[in-house]
Design a protein around this motif. Sequence first.
Motif, PDB file in Angstrom:
ATOM      1  N   LEU A   1      -2.255  -0.045  -3.136  1.00  0.00           N
ATOM      2  CA  LEU A   1      -2.695   0.343  -4.473  1.00  0.00           C
ATOM      3  C   LEU A   1      -3.571   1.589  -4.379  1.00  0.00           C
ATOM      4  N   ASN A   2      -3.415   2.477  -5.355  1.00  0.00           N
ATOM      5  CA  ASN A   2      -4.279   3.651  -5.504  1.00  0.00           C
ATOM      6  C   ASN A   2      -4.315   4.543  -4.262  1.00  0.00           C
ATOM      7  N   LEU A   3      -3.143   5.000  -3.845  1.00  0.00           N
ATOM      8  CA  LEU A   3      -3.089   5.930  -2.720  1.00  0.00           C
ATOM      9  C   LEU A   3      -3.700   7.264  -3.140  1.00  0.00           C
ATOM     10  N   THR A   4      -4.574   7.796  -2.308  1.00  0.00           N
ATOM     11  CA  THR A   4      -5.077   9.143  -2.573  1.00  0.00           C
ATOM     12  C   THR A   4      -3.946  10.129  -2.271  1.00  0.00           C
ATOM     13  N   ASP A   5      -4.064  11.364  -2.758  1.00  0.00           N
ATOM     14  CA  ASP A   5      -3.024  12.360  -2.502  1.00  0.00           C
ATOM     15  C   ASP A   5      -2.823  12.551  -1.006  1.00  0.00           C
ATOM     16  N   ARG A   6      -3.925  12.596  -0.268  1.00  0.00           N
ATOM     17  CA  ARG A   6      -3.841  12.812   1.181  1.00  0.00           C
ATOM     18  C   ARG A   6      -3.067  11.676   1.873  1.00  0.00           C
ATOM     19  N   ILE A   7      -3.372  10.430   1.503  1.00  0.00           N
ATOM     20  CA  ILE A   7      -2.698   9.287   2.127  1.00  0.00           C
ATOM     21  C   ILE A   7      -1.241   9.242   1.686  1.00  0.00           C
ATOM     22  N   GLN A   8      -0.988   9.518   0.420  1.00  0.00           N
ATOM     23  CA  GLN A   8       0.395   9.525  -0.045  1.00  0.00           C
ATOM     24  C   GLN A   8       1.209  10.579   0.704  1.00  0.00           C
ATOM     25  N   ASN A   9       0.662  11.776   0.871  1.00  0.00           N
ATOM     26  CA  ASN A   9       1.362  12.831   1.608  1.00  0.00           C
ATOM     27  C   ASN A   9       1.628  12.411   3.051  1.00  0.00           C
ATOM     28  N   LEU A  10       0.648  11.766   3.664  1.00  0.00           N
ATOM     29  CA  LEU A  10       0.812  11.280   5.039  1.00  0.00           C
ATOM     30  C   LEU A  10       1.943  10.252   5.133  1.00  0.00           C
ATOM     31  N   LEU A  11       2.000   9.340   4.156  1.00  0.00           N
ATOM     32  CA  LEU A  11       3.061   8.329   4.162  1.00  0.00           C
ATOM     33  C   LEU A  11       4.428   8.933   3.862  1.00  0.00           C
ATOM     34  N   VAL A  12       4.464  10.014   3.072  1.00  0.00           N
ATOM     35  CA  VAL A  12       5.724  10.707   2.816  1.00  0.00           C
ATOM     36  C   VAL A  12       6.204  11.401   4.093  1.00  0.00           C
ATOM     37  N   ILE A  13       5.297  12.118   4.752  1.00  0.00           N
ATOM     38  CA  ILE A  13       5.648  12.850   5.972  1.00  0.00           C
ATOM     39  C   ILE A  13       6.162  11.909   7.059  1.00  0.00           C
ATOM     40  N   THR A  14       5.528  10.743   7.179  1.00  0.00           N
ATOM     41  CA  THR A  14       5.921   9.777   8.216  1.00  0.00           C
ATOM     42  C   THR A  14       7.058   8.873   7.762  1.00  0.00           C
ATOM     43  N   LYS A  15       7.538   9.085   6.537  1.00  0.00           N
ATOM     44  CA  LYS A  15       8.616   8.293   5.939  1.00  0.00           C
ATOM     45  C   LYS A  15       8.250   6.822   5.752  1.00  0.00           C
ATOM     46  N   LEU A  16       6.956   6.534   5.751  1.00  0.00           N
ATOM     47  CA  LEU A  16       6.506   5.152   5.575  1.00  0.00           C
ATOM     48  C   LEU A  16       6.350   4.766   4.104  1.00  0.00           C
ATOM     49  N   LEU A  17       6.382   5.752   3.209  1.00  0.00           N
ATOM     50  CA  LEU A  17       6.272   5.429   1.794  1.00  0.00           C
ATOM     51  C   LEU A  17       7.472   4.596   1.350  1.00  0.00           C
ATOM     52  N   THR A  18       8.586   4.706   2.075  1.00  0.00           N
ATOM     53  CA  THR A  18       9.768   3.902   1.749  1.00  0.00           C
ATOM     54  C   THR A  18       9.623   2.464   2.241  1.00  0.00           C
ATOM     55  N   VAL A  19       8.699   2.210   3.151  1.00  0.00           N
ATOM     56  CA  VAL A  19       8.485   0.874   3.692  1.00  0.00           C
ATOM     57  C   VAL A  19       7.560   0.068   2.790  1.00  0.00           C
ATOM     58  N   PHE A  20       6.478   0.691   2.346  1.00  0.00           N
ATOM     59  CA  PHE A  20       5.461   0.009   1.560  1.00  0.00           C
ATOM     60  C   PHE A  20       5.759   0.113   0.065  1.00  0.00           C
ATOM     61  N   ASP A  21       5.521  -0.978  -0.658  1.00  0.00           N
ATOM     62  CA  ASP A  21       5.490  -0.902  -2.110  1.00  0.00           C
ATOM     63  C   ASP A  21       4.106  -0.368  -2.463  1.00  0.00           C
ATOM     64  N   SER A  22       4.053   0.691  -3.264  1.00  0.00           N
ATOM     65  CA  SER A  22       2.748   1.240  -3.630  1.00  0.00           C
ATOM     66  C   SER A  22       2.682   1.420  -5.142  1.00  0.00           C
ATOM     67  N   PHE A  23       1.472   1.255  -5.657  1.00  0.00           N
ATOM     68  CA  PHE A  23       1.249   1.266  -7.096  1.00  0.00           C
ATOM     69  C   PHE A  23       0.002   2.069  -7.432  1.00  0.00           C
ATOM     70  N   GLU A  24      -0.014   2.615  -8.654  1.00  0.00           N
ATOM     71  CA  GLU A  24      -1.198   3.311  -9.150  1.00  0.00           C
ATOM     72  C   GLU A  24      -1.959   2.442 -10.137  1.00  0.00           C
ATOM     73  N   ASP A  25      -1.309   1.396 -10.650  1.00  0.00           N
ATOM     74  CA  ASP A  25      -1.910   0.533 -11.653  1.00  0.00           C
ATOM     75  C   ASP A  25      -2.038  -0.887 -11.090  1.00  0.00           C
ATOM     76  N   GLU A  26      -3.272  -1.414 -11.085  1.00  0.00           N
ATOM     77  CA  GLU A  26      -3.495  -2.729 -10.487  1.00  0.00           C
ATOM     78  C   GLU A  26      -2.737  -3.836 -11.214  1.00  0.00           C
ATOM     79  N   ALA A  27      -2.701  -3.794 -12.537  1.00  0.00           N
ATOM     80  CA  ALA A  27      -1.993  -4.829 -13.301  1.00  0.00           C
ATOM     81  C   ALA A  27      -0.509  -4.829 -12.950  1.00  0.00           C
ATOM     82  N   GLU A  28       0.074  -3.641 -12.831  1.00  0.00           N
ATOM     83  CA  GLU A  28       1.485  -3.512 -12.463  1.00  0.00           C
ATOM     84  C   GLU A  28       1.708  -4.046 -11.041  1.00  0.00           C
ATOM     85  N   ALA A  29       0.796  -3.727 -10.140  1.00  0.00           N
ATOM     86  CA  ALA A  29       0.901  -4.209  -8.755  1.00  0.00           C
ATOM     87  C   ALA A  29       0.854  -5.726  -8.723  1.00  0.00           C
TER      88      ALA A  29
END
Length: 115
Positions: free
Chosen positions: A82-110
Motif C-alpha cells: 500500500l502507498n508505494l512512494t514514487d522511488r519504490i514504485q520505480n524500483l519495483l518497475v525496474i526489477t519487474k517485481l511490480l508484476t509480482v506484488f498487488d499494490s494499492f494507493e487506497d487503503e479501503a480498496e486494498a
Amino acid sequence: MAELDVSERQAGDVSILDLSGEVRIGDSSVALRDSIRKLAGSGKKKLLLNLAGVKYIDSTGIGELIASYTTITREGGQLKLLNLTDRIQNLLVITKLLTVFDSFEDEAEALKSFQ
C-alpha cells in the motif's frame, strides 16, 4: 544507522503494518522480517504493508519483501503493498517485481481486495 519503525494495526482479518524509515541491510530489514514472521506464526495470513513512510529501500529490503511474500503465499496467505512512494514504485518497475506484488494507493480498496 538506518532505522525502521513498524507499527501494527488490524482491519477485520487483515493485519496492516505501517512502515516508517528505511529498509536496508542490517537492523531495519531484520525488523521487517521479524514483524512479518511474528504475524505469520500467530496465524495471520492477510498482510498489508503500508510503505508511505518508507524513504529508502535497498536490495536487502527488496529481498526481504520477496522472501516475506514467498513465505506468506506458501502458507496460503496474501501479502499486498500500500502507498508505494514514487522511488519504490520505480524500483519495483525496474526489477519487474511490480508484476509480482498487488499494490494499492487506497487503503479501503486494498482491504476489499483480500478474499
